[in-house]
Write an enzyme that holds these catalytic residues in place. Structure first.
Site, PDB file in Angstrom:
ATOM      1  N   GLY A  68       0.860  -1.174   0.000  1.00 41.80           N
ATOM      2  CA  GLY A  68       0.000   0.000   0.000  1.00 41.80           C
ATOM      3  C   GLY A  68       0.899   1.227   0.000  1.00 41.80           C
ATOM      4  N   GLY A 105       0.489  -5.154   0.388  1.00 40.49           N
ATOM      5  CA  GLY A 105      -0.723  -5.004  -0.413  1.00 40.49           C
ATOM      6  C   GLY A 105      -0.725  -5.831  -1.687  1.00 40.49           C
ATOM      7  CD  GLU A 141       2.568  -6.061   5.801  1.00 44.08           C
ATOM      8  OE1 GLU A 141       3.278  -7.034   6.160  1.00 44.08           O
ATOM      9  OE2 GLU A 141       1.815  -6.098   4.823  1.00 44.08           O
ATOM     10  CG  ASP A 177      -2.522  -4.851   6.011  1.00 44.39           C
ATOM     11  OD1 ASP A 177      -1.550  -5.293   5.386  1.00 44.39           O
ATOM     12  OD2 ASP A 177      -2.977  -3.697   5.826  1.00 44.39           O
TER      13      ASP A 177
HETATM   14  C1  QUE Z   1       7.175  -2.382   4.709  1.00 47.12           C
HETATM   15  C2  QUE Z   1       6.046  -2.092   3.958  1.00 47.12           C
HETATM   16  C3  QUE Z   1       6.151  -1.399   2.733  1.00 47.12           C
HETATM   17  C4  QUE Z   1       7.433  -1.028   2.291  1.00 47.12           C
HETATM   18  C5  QUE Z   1       8.556  -1.355   3.044  1.00 47.12           C
HETATM   19  C6  QUE Z   1       8.398  -2.024   4.244  1.00 47.12           C
HETATM   20  C7  QUE Z   1       5.020  -1.049   1.920  1.00 47.12           C
HETATM   21  C8  QUE Z   1       5.266  -0.316   0.711  1.00 47.12           C
HETATM   22  C9  QUE Z   1       6.574   0.016   0.319  1.00 47.12           C
HETATM   23  C10 QUE Z   1       6.919   0.748  -0.870  1.00 47.12           C
HETATM   24  C11 QUE Z   1       8.120   0.507  -1.513  1.00 47.12           C
HETATM   25  C12 QUE Z   1       8.485   1.212  -2.649  1.00 47.12           C
HETATM   26  C13 QUE Z   1       7.665   2.195  -3.155  1.00 47.12           C
HETATM   27  C14 QUE Z   1       6.464   2.456  -2.499  1.00 47.12           C
HETATM   28  C15 QUE Z   1       6.107   1.740  -1.374  1.00 47.12           C
HETATM   29  O1  QUE Z   1       7.610  -0.368   1.119  1.00 47.12           O
HETATM   30  O2  QUE Z   1       3.867  -1.369   2.277  1.00 47.12           O
HETATM   31  O3  QUE Z   1       5.671   3.419  -2.984  1.00 47.12           O
HETATM   32  O4  QUE Z   1       8.000   2.898  -4.275  1.00 47.12           O
HETATM   33  O5  QUE Z   1       4.211   0.030  -0.066  1.00 47.12           O
HETATM   34  O6  QUE Z   1       9.503  -2.325   4.995  1.00 47.12           O
HETATM   35  O7  QUE Z   1       4.824  -2.448   4.408  1.00 47.12           O
END
Ligand code: QUE
Length: 357
Positions: free
Chosen positions: A71, A120, A143, A151
């Site tokens: 997410g 997600g 998470e 989740d």
């Molecule tokens: C734990 C997470 C997420 C995470 C790193 C974590 C997560 C998530 C992202 C993420 C990574 C790169 C992106 C971005 C989001 O990293 O949920 O927009 O470009 O979306 O350690 O839960």
């Protein structure tokens, strides 16, 4: 063929023959989900559900690396800091409704996990009947690194994995490759990524033969490293208490245990205890699970660990979060009871109201 989607569309929705095709299209954010994307996916599913011209749905990512990083938690963090978490909760409400709609969708869904599949992204893939892994698949529930918890239905799927792989994934944030996903049952098929395009074309031409097409294009994956660790995962992650798992890992002389202990200790201890309780209690059906997870999400994003975890991982990228509390024994039963308590009735999660029941 359908017309081109407008540029900047975050989910490309189109029909190809009797296939509904949903392509995540936020390549710069590794296709991380926004509320708009979840709502677009649900709108398409609502239309296709009762449409006799649609036989199956393909879920993939459009361009560049994929499949879906999670997410958009940086956006949720801004909501927590700026509007008291209102938009963040609206995001989780929509995301969990999407997870529930995918699981209850009356036609086959085929998810291509051809790349990063985390958080997600796992919630999009696991409800699908066919889940395709490739040599690009990188699967994780990370998470705990951001003070959240597993989740998107993970509380339903992870406890059903063999041995104690579910708690292991939740507490360590371990990354699995495609071969490991297939071995654990997270994926149903393993295809070389250079056959994925062909698989989609052939499924679109003959949706009823999806099973046969995927079987024909599947190859034997390389050995799954996870298989070799399954025995010690079952043994060392057997406890439903974080203290019990920490003690088991500390008492094991292997370098593997020392490495995993380090991974568990680096994560948010409140997240770990929430995950273990969520898995141990179990929900009676998937909708109940999503209602529980929504309570947990509403509480967890309001705790300082969430803003701090996202700061450490995604904003400042120092990977040095300061958890409050930062020791397992200081996360009390009372704190957990408050996180698991029902929300006021009008704030509880409910499935999407059905347009055509
Ligand atoms: C734990 C997470 C997420 C995470 C790193 C974590 C997560 C998530 C992202 C993420 C990574 C790169 C992106 C971005 C989001 O990293 O949920 O927009 O470009 O979306 O350690 O839960």
């Amino acid at each position: 063929m359908m017309q081109e989607p407008p540029p900047g569309e975050e989910v490309i929705v189109c029909r190809q023959g009797a296939i509904g095709h949903l392509s995540l299209n936020r390549p710069k954010a590794l296709h991380a989900l926004t509320r708009t994307m979840c709502e677009a996916i649900c709108a398409a599913l609502r239309e296709w559900r009762g449409d006799p011209g649609i036989a199956a749905v393909i879920l993939d990512h459009a361009g560049g690396r994929g499949f879906c990083a999670g997410g958009d938690v940086a956006q949720v963090r801004r909501s927590v800091l700026e509007d008291g978490g209102r938009e963040g909760r609206a995001f989780f409400l929509a995301e969990y409704r999407m997870n529930h709609w995918l699981l209850t969708f009356p036609k086959p869904v085929i998810a291509f996990m051809d790349g990063v599949t985390m958080g997600g992204g796992v919630g999009l893939a696991l409800p699908a009947r066919y889940r395709i892994a490739t040599e690009n698949t990188l699967f994780a529930m990370p998470e705990g690194a951001i003070g959240l918890f597993p989740d998107v239905g993970a509380g339903w799927f992870l406890p059903r994995l063999p041995g104690r792989i579910g708690p292991f994934l939740a507490l360590t944030g371990a990354r699995l490759d495609g071969a490991e996903c297939l071995w654990a049952g997270l994926a149903t098929h393993y295809l070389p990524s250079d056959r994925v395009a062909e698989a989609k074309v052939r499924i679109a031409a003959q949706p009823a033969a999806a099973d046969a097409v995927l079987a024909e294009l599947s190859i034997e994956p390389p050995p799954a490293r996870l298989a070799g660790n399954a025995e010690r995962i079952a043994r060392l992650f057997a406890s439903d208490s974080l203290e019990g798992i920490l003690a088991a890992l500390e008492g094991d002389p292997s370098t593997w245990a020392a490495k995993e202990l380090k991974a568990v200790v680096a994560k948010c201890p409140t997240s770990a205890k929430v995950a273990l309780r969520q898995f141990a209690e179990g929900a009676s059906d998937f909708a109940d699970e999503m209602a529980l997870e929504y309570r947990l999400a509403a509480r967890m994003i309001a705790r300082p660990d969430f803003a701090e975890g996202v700061r450490a991982v995604l904003v400042d990228k120092d990977n040095a979060p300061r958890w409050q509390p930062d020791r397992a024994q200081d996360v009390t039963q009372d704190m957990l009871d408050a996180i698991f308590a029902p929300l006021p009735e009008q704030e509880e999660w409910t499935p999407f109201p059905e347009a055509n029941p």
